[in-house]
Design an enzyme around this catalytic site. Sequence first.
Site, short mmCIF file in Angstrom:
data_model
loop_
_atom_site.label_atom_id
_atom_site.label_comp_id
_atom_site.label_asym_id
_atom_site.label_seq_id
_atom_site.Cartn_x
_atom_site.Cartn_y
_atom_site.Cartn_z
N ARG A 75 -61.55 16.83 24.57
CA ARG A 75 -60.41 17.34 23.81
C ARG A 75 -60.55 16.86 22.38
O ARG A 75 -60.62 15.65 22.13
CB ARG A 75 -59.08 16.85 24.41
CG ARG A 75 -57.87 17.68 23.95
CD ARG A 75 -56.55 17.03 24.37
NE ARG A 75 -56.36 15.80 23.64
CZ ARG A 75 -55.86 14.67 24.15
NH1 ARG A 75 -55.49 14.61 25.41
NH2 ARG A 75 -55.74 13.59 23.40
N LYS B 201 -59.95 1.53 12.26
CA LYS B 201 -60.07 1.84 13.70
C LYS B 201 -61.16 1.02 14.39
O LYS B 201 -62.31 1.08 13.98
CB LYS B 201 -60.42 3.32 13.88
CG LYS B 201 -59.36 4.29 13.38
CD LYS B 201 -59.68 5.69 13.87
CE LYS B 201 -58.56 6.65 13.54
NZ LYS B 201 -58.77 7.95 14.20
N ARG C 142 -48.91 17.53 20.69
CA ARG C 142 -48.11 16.32 20.88
C ARG C 142 -47.39 16.04 19.57
O ARG C 142 -47.97 16.20 18.50
CB ARG C 142 -49.00 15.13 21.24
CG ARG C 142 -49.66 15.27 22.59
CD ARG C 142 -50.66 14.15 22.82
NE ARG C 142 -51.75 14.21 21.86
CZ ARG C 142 -52.64 13.25 21.67
NH1 ARG C 142 -52.55 12.12 22.36
NH2 ARG C 142 -53.60 13.38 20.79
N GLU D 297 -59.94 12.71 16.21
CA GLU D 297 -61.02 12.16 17.04
C GLU D 297 -61.35 13.19 18.11
O GLU D 297 -60.62 14.16 18.30
CB GLU D 297 -60.60 10.84 17.71
CG GLU D 297 -59.44 11.04 18.68
CD GLU D 297 -59.36 10.00 19.79
OE1 GLU D 297 -60.29 9.21 19.98
OE2 GLU D 297 -58.34 10.00 20.50
N SER E 172 -56.58 13.82 28.68
CA SER E 172 -55.49 14.10 29.62
C SER E 172 -54.48 15.11 29.08
O SER E 172 -54.58 15.58 27.96
CB SER E 172 -54.80 12.79 30.01
OG SER E 172 -54.28 12.18 28.87
N ASN F 79 -62.13 13.23 22.28
CA ASN F 79 -62.08 12.43 23.51
C ASN F 79 -63.08 13.00 24.49
O ASN F 79 -62.95 14.15 24.91
CB ASN F 79 -60.68 12.51 24.11
CG ASN F 79 -59.61 12.03 23.13
OD1 ASN F 79 -59.44 10.84 22.94
ND2 ASN F 79 -58.91 12.95 22.49
N LYS G 250 -65.80 6.07 18.02
CA LYS G 250 -65.38 6.32 16.64
C LYS G 250 -66.52 6.05 15.66
O LYS G 250 -66.61 6.69 14.62
CB LYS G 250 -64.13 5.51 16.35
CG LYS G 250 -63.00 6.10 17.20
CD LYS G 250 -61.70 5.45 17.16
CE LYS G 250 -60.66 6.28 17.91
NZ LYS G 250 -60.73 6.25 19.37
N GLU H 279 -60.03 3.35 22.86
CA GLU H 279 -59.35 4.57 23.24
C GLU H 279 -57.99 4.23 23.83
O GLU H 279 -57.77 3.10 24.24
CB GLU H 279 -60.16 5.34 24.30
CG GLU H 279 -61.58 5.70 23.89
CD GLU H 279 -61.61 6.67 22.74
OE1 GLU H 279 -60.70 7.52 22.63
OE2 GLU H 279 -62.54 6.57 21.93
N GLY H 280 -57.13 5.22 23.90
CA GLY H 280 -55.89 5.03 24.65
C GLY H 280 -54.66 4.78 23.80
O GLY H 280 -53.56 4.65 24.32
P1 ADP Z 1 -57.13 6.71 20.38
O1 ADP Z 1 -58.52 6.81 20.87
O2 ADP Z 1 -56.51 5.39 20.60
O3 ADP Z 1 -56.29 7.87 20.83
P2 ADP Z 1 -56.97 7.92 17.74
O4 ADP Z 1 -58.06 7.93 16.74
O5 ADP Z 1 -56.66 9.21 18.39
O6 ADP Z 1 -57.30 6.78 18.80
O7 ADP Z 1 -55.67 7.35 17.05
C1 ADP Z 1 -54.46 7.18 17.74
C2 ADP Z 1 -53.31 7.82 16.98
O8 ADP Z 1 -53.24 7.29 15.66
C3 ADP Z 1 -53.47 9.32 16.79
O9 ADP Z 1 -52.95 10.03 17.89
C4 ADP Z 1 -52.69 9.54 15.51
O10 ADP Z 1 -51.31 9.64 15.80
C5 ADP Z 1 -52.91 8.28 14.72
N1 ADP Z 1 -54.06 8.44 13.80
C6 ADP Z 1 -55.36 8.21 14.09
N2 ADP Z 1 -56.14 8.48 13.04
C7 ADP Z 1 -55.34 8.88 12.05
C8 ADP Z 1 -55.55 9.31 10.70
N3 ADP Z 1 -56.77 9.36 10.18
N4 ADP Z 1 -54.49 9.66 9.98
C9 ADP Z 1 -53.24 9.60 10.50
N5 ADP Z 1 -52.96 9.21 11.75
C10 ADP Z 1 -53.99 8.85 12.53
MG MG Z 2 -56.41 9.83 20.27
#
Ligand code: ADP
Ligand code: MG
Length: 474
Positions: free
Chosen positions: A125, A364, A450, A144, A151, A146, A305, A368-369
Amino acid sequence: MATIWGSLLQDEQQLESLAQQAVDRALAEGVLLRTKQQPSSSDVVNYAPFTLFPSLVPSALLEQAYAVQMDFNLLVDAVSQNCAFLEQTLSSTIKRDNFTARLFDIYKQVLKEGIAQTVFLGLNRSDYMFQRNADGSPALKQIEINTISASFGGLASRTPDVHRHVLNVLSKTKEAVKILSNNPSKGMALGIAKAWELYGSANALVLLIAQEKERNIFDQRAIENELLARNIHVIRRRFEDVSEKGSLDQDRRLFMDGQEIAVVYFRDGYMPSQYSLQNWEARLLVERSCAVKCPDIATQLAGTKKVQQELSREGMLELLLPGQPEAVARLRATFAGLYSLDMGEEGDQAIAEALTAPNRFVLKPQREGGGNNLYGEEMVQALERLKDSEERASYILMEKIEPEPFGNCLLRPGSPVRVVQCISELGIFGVYVRQGKTLVMNKYVGHLLRTKAIEDADGGVAAGVAVLDNPYPV
Ligand code: ADP
Ligand code: MG
C-alpha cells in the site's frame, strides 16, 4: 481542501443524530474492531473509528495515485531482486539499527543457501498526502510504501455504504452515488490465490502469521473469507506456533501441524517488539522454505525508509527500471524531499537545514506501525543529540507535507461528536505476482483514505490517531 459539508458542520444537534445513524450503519456493515480491553476475543466488539462525512479529494490526484501504483509494484519488485542495491543502501543503517540488521542477516543467510521460493507475491500500500503548492493547488506526495502487513483493505470495503447512508439521510442522493465502491481485500485475496495456484499443490494451505492480540481481526477475515470462497483454506498461527510445530522437508517445503503451506501471509513481524529469539528462528525457518512469502525478507527490506530515501537519489530509478522513462517520471513526480543522514557532508547539510527550519522536516527511524517519527522540538533535540554520532545513519530526514486542513467529525467510541480541523492520507493497494522472471500479475486493487486531526502529527488507525474515511472526488 475546503469542504462542501460546510453548513452541515454548524448544526450540532443534526451532527449528533447523524452520528448515531452512521455508527449503527457502520456496526451493521461490519466496520469493526475488537476492543482494547479484549483484543484476543470477539465476544465484545465496537465500530472502527471513522469520519462522519467523506472528505474531499481532487479526482486528478486520486487518478494519479492509481496510475502510479503499477510502477510502484514494479519498483518494489525490482529492488527486492537487486542484492547489490539493498546491500549498499542498507550498509550504514544496519550498523546502527538492530532490527534492520536482523532482517538483513536473515536475507543474507537465505541468499547464501539459495532462494528456494520460485513464486513471489507482493501486497503493498503506497500512502500519500496532498501537499499545497505555492499557487495553492494540491500535489500528490508519497509518505511511504508498506510492503508488509498493509492493513485496512478489508474494512475499507465496508465504509463506502456508511458514507452513502449518511448522505442519503441528508437527502443528498446525487452526492451519495459519487462515493466510490472499493474492495481491496478481494484484490489482495486474488493475488494470494494466484500465488497459491502457481505453487501448485492442491492440498496446500495459506498460513496467516497472526498476533496473539489482534484488534483488527475483521480486516484480516475479509481476506480469509475471499480465499475460502475460492476453496483455499487459511490457517492462522503465531510465530511461536511456527517455531514449535513448523518444519521443512528435504525439498524445503514448509509444513505446519503436518500440513503443507503454499503461501505465508504476514500480519505480524514488522516491529522489533514482535520478535522474541524464538520468533526470529521461526521467521528464518519460513524464509528458508519454498513457500511463497508475502512478503519475502527482501521485499520487507525494500519497504524500509532508508530504501525510500535512496530511491529518490538522482539516477536511481533509471538504474532500477531501465528503459522505462515514463514509469520513472510518474514515480518521481510523487517523491517529496528525502535526505540521507549518513556521516558526511550531505548528512551534515541536511541536519543544518532541519535545525534552521524544523517545521519543514520530519525525522524518521526505520520503523513501521506509526508513532515513531519525530517532529518540531522533539526532532531538534534528537538531531542535536545524534548529529555527531554514527547512530544518525539509522534515521532519514523527510520534507514535511502540509496539506490544507478541513473540517470533519471523527467518530470514536466514547468520544463526543465535534467538528475538528483534519488532514487526510490516501493509500492505494497494489498486488503483483512473479514466477521466476515472469511477472504474471501487476495491478491496483483499491484505496484507503485515513483522516486525522491536525494536532496529531503521527500515527494511523491502528495507533488510534487516524480514522477510516472515503474520498469524495471533486
Ligand atoms: P509508519 O511506517 O510508522 O506508518 P509513516 O512514514 O507512514 O510511518 O509515518 C507515520 C505518519 O506520520 C503518517 O501516517 C503521517 O500521518 C505522518 N507523516 C509521515 N511522514 C510525513 C511527512 N513527510 N509529512 C507529514 N506527515 C508525515
Ligand atoms: Mg505509514
